[in-house]
Design an enzyme around this catalytic site. Sequence first.
Site, mmCIF file in Angstrom:
data_model
loop_
_atom_site.group_PDB
_atom_site.id
_atom_site.type_symbol
_atom_site.label_atom_id
_atom_site.label_comp_id
_atom_site.label_asym_id
_atom_site.label_seq_id
_atom_site.Cartn_x
_atom_site.Cartn_y
_atom_site.Cartn_z
ATOM 1 N N ASN A 9 0.870 -1.178 0.000
ATOM 2 C CA ASN A 9 0.000 0.000 0.000
ATOM 3 C C ASN A 9 0.909 1.231 0.000
ATOM 4 O O ASN A 9 1.473 1.588 1.026
ATOM 5 C CB ASN A 9 -0.886 -0.050 1.256
ATOM 6 C CG ASN A 9 -1.733 1.203 1.427
ATOM 7 O OD1 ASN A 9 -1.798 2.040 0.522
ATOM 8 N ND2 ASN A 9 -2.376 1.331 2.578
ATOM 9 N N TRP A 10 1.022 1.837 -1.165
ATOM 10 C CA TRP A 10 1.970 2.963 -1.287
ATOM 11 C C TRP A 10 1.404 4.251 -0.699
ATOM 12 O O TRP A 10 2.094 5.253 -0.629
ATOM 13 C CB TRP A 10 2.350 3.174 -2.753
ATOM 14 C CG TRP A 10 3.133 2.030 -3.356
ATOM 15 C CD1 TRP A 10 3.486 0.854 -2.730
ATOM 16 C CD2 TRP A 10 3.664 1.961 -4.681
ATOM 17 N NE1 TRP A 10 4.199 0.062 -3.596
ATOM 18 C CE2 TRP A 10 4.324 0.712 -4.807
ATOM 19 C CE3 TRP A 10 3.647 2.817 -5.786
ATOM 20 C CZ2 TRP A 10 4.961 0.309 -5.982
ATOM 21 C CZ3 TRP A 10 4.278 2.424 -6.963
ATOM 22 C CH2 TRP A 10 4.930 1.183 -7.053
ATOM 23 N N LYS A 11 0.133 4.227 -0.361
ATOM 24 C CA LYS A 11 -0.530 5.421 0.198
ATOM 25 C C LYS A 11 -0.302 6.629 -0.723
ATOM 26 O O LYS A 11 -0.244 6.458 -1.934
ATOM 27 C CB LYS A 11 -0.050 5.661 1.634
ATOM 28 C CG LYS A 11 -0.224 4.401 2.488
ATOM 29 C CD LYS A 11 -0.084 4.628 3.959
ATOM 30 C CE LYS A 11 -0.304 3.303 4.699
ATOM 31 N NZ LYS A 11 -0.226 3.418 6.148
ATOM 32 N N HIS A 96 -9.709 1.344 4.742
ATOM 33 C CA HIS A 96 -8.447 1.539 5.465
ATOM 34 C C HIS A 96 -8.667 2.522 6.615
ATOM 35 O O HIS A 96 -9.439 3.477 6.481
ATOM 36 C CB HIS A 96 -7.375 2.062 4.504
ATOM 37 C CG HIS A 96 -6.007 2.032 5.113
ATOM 38 N ND1 HIS A 96 -5.579 3.010 5.974
ATOM 39 C CD2 HIS A 96 -5.001 1.133 5.016
ATOM 40 C CE1 HIS A 96 -4.348 2.710 6.372
ATOM 41 N NE2 HIS A 96 -3.973 1.576 5.816
ATOM 42 N N GLU A 98 -6.993 4.909 7.681
ATOM 43 C CA GLU A 98 -6.725 6.317 7.369
ATOM 44 C C GLU A 98 -7.925 6.941 6.657
ATOM 45 O O GLU A 98 -8.228 8.117 6.838
ATOM 46 C CB GLU A 98 -5.440 6.430 6.531
ATOM 47 C CG GLU A 98 -4.215 6.209 7.400
ATOM 48 C CD GLU A 98 -3.015 5.596 6.683
ATOM 49 O OE1 GLU A 98 -3.001 5.569 5.447
ATOM 50 O OE2 GLU A 98 -2.100 5.124 7.398
ATOM 51 N N GLU A 168 -5.697 -4.911 10.568
ATOM 52 C CA GLU A 168 -4.693 -3.875 10.792
ATOM 53 C C GLU A 168 -4.989 -3.137 12.086
ATOM 54 O O GLU A 168 -5.783 -2.188 12.097
ATOM 55 C CB GLU A 168 -4.705 -2.866 9.635
ATOM 56 C CG GLU A 168 -4.385 -3.454 8.287
ATOM 57 C CD GLU A 168 -3.762 -2.422 7.363
ATOM 58 O OE1 GLU A 168 -2.647 -2.668 6.894
ATOM 59 O OE2 GLU A 168 -4.368 -1.365 7.135
ATOM 60 N N GLY A 174 2.114 2.365 10.849
ATOM 61 C CA GLY A 174 3.074 3.461 10.708
ATOM 62 C C GLY A 174 3.734 3.870 12.018
ATOM 63 O O GLY A 174 4.369 4.916 12.099
ATOM 64 N N SER A 214 3.039 -2.030 10.391
ATOM 65 C CA SER A 214 4.486 -2.093 10.600
ATOM 66 C C SER A 214 5.090 -3.460 10.281
ATOM 67 O O SER A 214 5.981 -3.930 10.990
ATOM 68 C CB SER A 214 4.850 -1.667 12.025
ATOM 69 O OG SER A 214 4.445 -0.327 12.251
ATOM 70 N N GLY A 235 2.708 -1.087 4.329
ATOM 71 C CA GLY A 235 2.749 0.333 3.983
ATOM 72 C C GLY A 235 4.188 0.792 3.794
ATOM 73 O O GLY A 235 4.796 0.570 2.740
ATOM 74 N N GLY A 236 4.740 1.408 4.825
ATOM 75 C CA GLY A 236 6.077 2.007 4.753
ATOM 76 C C GLY A 236 7.135 1.135 4.094
ATOM 77 O O GLY A 236 7.883 1.600 3.226
HETATM 78 P P1 PGA Z 1 2.560 0.398 7.686
HETATM 79 O O1 PGA Z 1 1.138 0.576 6.996
HETATM 80 O O2 PGA Z 1 3.141 -0.895 7.147
HETATM 81 O O3 PGA Z 1 3.350 1.599 7.271
HETATM 82 O O4 PGA Z 1 2.328 0.308 9.150
HETATM 83 C C1 PGA Z 1 0.257 -0.499 6.812
HETATM 84 C C2 PGA Z 1 -1.040 -0.020 6.228
HETATM 85 O O5 PGA Z 1 -1.505 1.063 6.609
HETATM 86 O O6 PGA Z 1 -1.646 -0.692 5.376
#
Ligand code: PGA
Length: 255
Positions: A9-11, A96, A98, A168, A174, A214, A235-236
């Site tokens: 997930n590149w956001k 998600h 966010e 999640e 994050g 994470s 994500g990251g």
């Molecule tokens: P993260 O994000 O790996 O940076 O914690 C995961 C996500 O939000 O899907």
Amino acid sequence: MRRPIIAGNWKMNKTNREARELAKSIIQKMATSSPLPEVVLCPPFTALETVKGVINGQRIELGAQNAFWENEGAYTGEISPNMLLTVGCRYVILGHSERRKYFSENDQTVNRKIKAVVSVGLSPILCVGERLEEREKGRTEALVDQQLRGALKGLSREEIENLVVAYEPIWAIGTGKTATPEQAAEVHGFIRNLISQLYDEKTSEELRIIYGGSVKPENARDLFSQPQIDGGLVGGASLQADSFWQIINSYPMGD
Ligand code: PGA
């Protein structure tokens, strides 16, 4: 047998040029004949077509990070499931945390989106998970229960055939804090159980449940060694080819 899946997930990261470079580097790393999990890249909308051009014919699928619940019309700023399908997506991340936090998405809107997405043949990656306060109050399962029932309301067994659920925990996204493999596996088991109650045993056994929050090269193997964890939403660590590849390569494929 559930096919493991690792989605990046590149956001809101990567211009088209950067997206092209990253997708190319991931392909280079994946140039091995050994069996790998299914790999999905979820760039921002603006880079979907670019990334599709790079991954065409490779062992990588394309996913989007959101979709609207109508296929066309006067909805300024939105992107429809049909548009995603025609640009080459197979997956769409929905619900998600966010999006729930910054864009007021809730179980009802997520439910409408899932229905719209499956009606064009796309596979939703439905995100659920609790905040830290909720975990501390022992409300994790109650919350995940509510999110799943709400998101899947009115959906038939056939409609959720290609669903992927991403557990999640919000406190792990994050933050560098990861759920322990046992904590994650416990919630995954709960989700699988609930699906078997809401649908049937077969549907629940076939459902892929992945962990997000994470995921890093350092913790991926431990997480993925849990039989309940069918992969990860990253994500990251998906923003760099090296770390993403190490995570993909951590999945114990038959060993
Ligand atoms: P993260 O994000 O790996 O940076 O914690 C995961 C996500 O939000 O899907």
